[in-house]
Motif scaffolding. Structure first.
Motif, short mmCIF file in Angstrom:
data_model
loop_
_atom_site.label_atom_id
_atom_site.label_comp_id
_atom_site.label_asym_id
_atom_site.label_seq_id
_atom_site.Cartn_x
_atom_site.Cartn_y
_atom_site.Cartn_z
N GLY A 7 68.08 39.71 -41.05
CA GLY A 7 67.64 41.02 -40.55
C GLY A 7 66.16 41.02 -40.17
N PHE A 8 65.63 39.85 -39.80
CA PHE A 8 64.23 39.72 -39.39
C PHE A 8 64.15 39.75 -37.85
N LEU A 9 62.93 39.96 -37.36
CA LEU A 9 62.70 39.89 -35.91
C LEU A 9 62.53 38.42 -35.53
N TYR A 10 63.19 38.01 -34.46
CA TYR A 10 63.03 36.63 -34.00
C TYR A 10 61.99 36.59 -32.88
N VAL A 11 60.99 35.73 -33.03
CA VAL A 11 59.96 35.61 -31.99
C VAL A 11 59.91 34.18 -31.47
N ASP A 12 60.22 34.03 -30.19
CA ASP A 12 60.19 32.72 -29.52
C ASP A 12 58.84 32.61 -28.81
N THR A 13 57.91 31.86 -29.40
CA THR A 13 56.56 31.83 -28.83
C THR A 13 56.48 30.95 -27.58
N GLY A 14 57.42 29.99 -27.45
CA GLY A 14 57.45 29.17 -26.24
C GLY A 14 57.60 30.06 -25.01
N ALA A 15 58.37 31.15 -25.16
CA ALA A 15 58.61 32.06 -24.03
C ALA A 15 57.30 32.71 -23.57
N ILE A 16 56.36 32.90 -24.49
CA ILE A 16 55.08 33.51 -24.12
C ILE A 16 54.28 32.53 -23.25
N TYR A 17 54.25 31.26 -23.67
CA TYR A 17 53.56 30.24 -22.86
C TYR A 17 54.25 30.08 -21.51
N ARG A 18 55.57 30.16 -21.52
CA ARG A 18 56.32 30.04 -20.26
C ARG A 18 55.96 31.18 -19.31
N THR A 19 55.82 32.40 -19.86
CA THR A 19 55.52 33.55 -19.01
C THR A 19 54.15 33.38 -18.35
N LEU A 20 53.19 32.89 -19.13
CA LEU A 20 51.88 32.64 -18.53
C LEU A 20 51.98 31.51 -17.50
N GLY A 21 52.79 30.50 -17.81
CA GLY A 21 53.00 29.39 -16.86
C GLY A 21 53.54 29.91 -15.54
N LEU A 22 54.49 30.85 -15.62
CA LEU A 22 55.06 31.44 -14.41
C LEU A 22 54.00 32.21 -13.62
N PHE A 23 53.15 32.92 -14.34
CA PHE A 23 52.09 33.70 -13.68
C PHE A 23 51.16 32.76 -12.90
N VAL A 24 50.81 31.65 -13.54
CA VAL A 24 49.92 30.68 -12.90
C VAL A 24 50.61 30.10 -11.65
N GLU A 25 51.89 29.79 -11.80
CA GLU A 25 52.64 29.25 -10.66
C GLU A 25 52.67 30.27 -9.51
N GLN A 26 52.98 31.53 -9.87
CA GLN A 26 53.07 32.57 -8.83
C GLN A 26 51.75 32.76 -8.09
N ASN A 27 50.66 32.51 -8.80
CA ASN A 27 49.34 32.72 -8.19
C ASN A 27 48.80 31.46 -7.51
N GLY A 28 49.65 30.42 -7.52
CA GLY A 28 49.29 29.20 -6.82
C GLY A 28 48.07 28.49 -7.39
N LYS A 29 47.84 28.67 -8.68
CA LYS A 29 46.68 28.01 -9.28
C LYS A 29 47.07 26.62 -9.77
N ARG A 30 46.08 25.75 -9.84
CA ARG A 30 46.34 24.39 -10.28
C ARG A 30 46.08 24.30 -11.78
N CYS A 31 47.12 23.86 -12.54
CA CYS A 31 46.95 23.75 -14.00
C CYS A 31 46.00 22.62 -14.33
N SER A 32 45.82 21.68 -13.37
CA SER A 32 44.93 20.56 -13.66
C SER A 32 43.48 21.04 -13.73
N ASP A 33 43.25 22.27 -13.23
CA ASP A 33 41.90 22.81 -13.33
C ASP A 33 41.90 24.00 -14.30
N PRO A 34 41.55 23.75 -15.56
CA PRO A 34 41.60 24.82 -16.56
C PRO A 34 40.82 26.05 -16.14
N LYS A 35 39.72 25.85 -15.40
CA LYS A 35 38.89 27.02 -15.00
C LYS A 35 39.70 28.01 -14.16
#
Ligand code: DC
Length: 225
Positions: free
Chosen positions: A28-56
């Motif tokens: 009866g606990f809440l399940y939190v999948d933290t990988g999904a949070i990183y994935r959502t940010l990954g999708l945002f970066v992809e949508q914005n056409g940014k290069r992950c190789s450049d952290p800035k």
């Protein structure tokens, strides 16, 4: 209110999500999948056409990322990006690669940390990820490091993909698993490793039901009565 946290960490493909979700349901606990949070940010970066190789470039986007995690009536965790439900969209292989790359950036990790901790402050949680027992919730009541051999994880992953009509050679699936392990274990910040006080559960020789039984008994032995 005093709340209880259960941290489940381990490599990709160890069955963490499915097992953690079942565990949370049965407690009866809440399940939190933290990988999904990183994935959502990954999708945002992809949508914005940014290069992950450049952290800035990635860091420059953080202020504009509006990421929300909602537990909906179906009992599942849904992810929202800029108000849009992206729960399905974040499961592609392409987003996996983006998630892996953005998750190695220290500023990204600290940006997402508070969101994870806030959930655990207000709810009993089963939280799964890579650094939950070591960084996010070091005070978690129970910590499990869930793993299985790379071959075994690759076999399960190949079966899962095949069930979705995606047939891939075993060698390719295995190689992807080994590469992701390397990336997750060798990044300088919050690398995947077993917390000192975590219990190791290796499910290589267990089927799903056996793994769930083993996980449930480990957790129940350690929970306050
Ligand atoms: O568990 P997953 O495959 O959905 O995770 C996606 C990526 O996010 C993976 O490359 C590891 C990373 N991740 C992380 O660095 N820390 C977490 N707590 C969860 C996931």
């Amino acid at each position: 209110m005093s709340v209880v946290s259960i941290a489940i960490d381990g490599p990709a493909g160890a069955g963490k999500s499915t097992l953690s979700r079942k565990l949370a349901q049965s407690l009866g606990f809440l399940y939190v999948d933290t990988g999904a949070i990183y994935r959502t940010l990954g999708l945002f970066v992809e949508q914005n056409g940014k290069r992950c190789s450049d952290p800035k470039e990635v860091i420059g986007l953080l202020d504009q990322a509006h990421i929300e995690l909602r537990h909906e009536k179906d009992g599942f965790q849904h992810m929202y990006l800029q108000g849009v439900d992206v729960t399905e969209a974040i499961r592609s292989n392409r987003v996996s690669s983006y998630a892996s790359l953005v998750s190695a950036i220290p500023e990204v990790r600290s940006f997402l940390l508070e969101m994870q901790r806030t959930l655990a402050k207000h709810h009993n949680v089963v939280m799964d990820g890579r650094d939950i027992g070591t960084v996010v919730l070091p005070e978690a009541k129970v910590k499990i490091f869930l793993t299985a051999s790379p071959e075994c994880r690759a076999m399960r992953r190949q079966r899962e993909l095949s069930g979705k009509g995606n047939e891939l050679p075993f060698s390719q699936v295995l190689q992807e698993i080994v590469e992701r392990d390397e990336a997750d274990q060798n990044r300088p910040v919050a690398p995947l490793r077993q917390a000192e006080d975590a219990v190791l559960l290796d499910t290589s020789t267990m089927n799903f039901e056996e793994s769930l039984d083993a996980l449930l008994s480990l957790v129940k032995e350690r929970l306050p009565v």
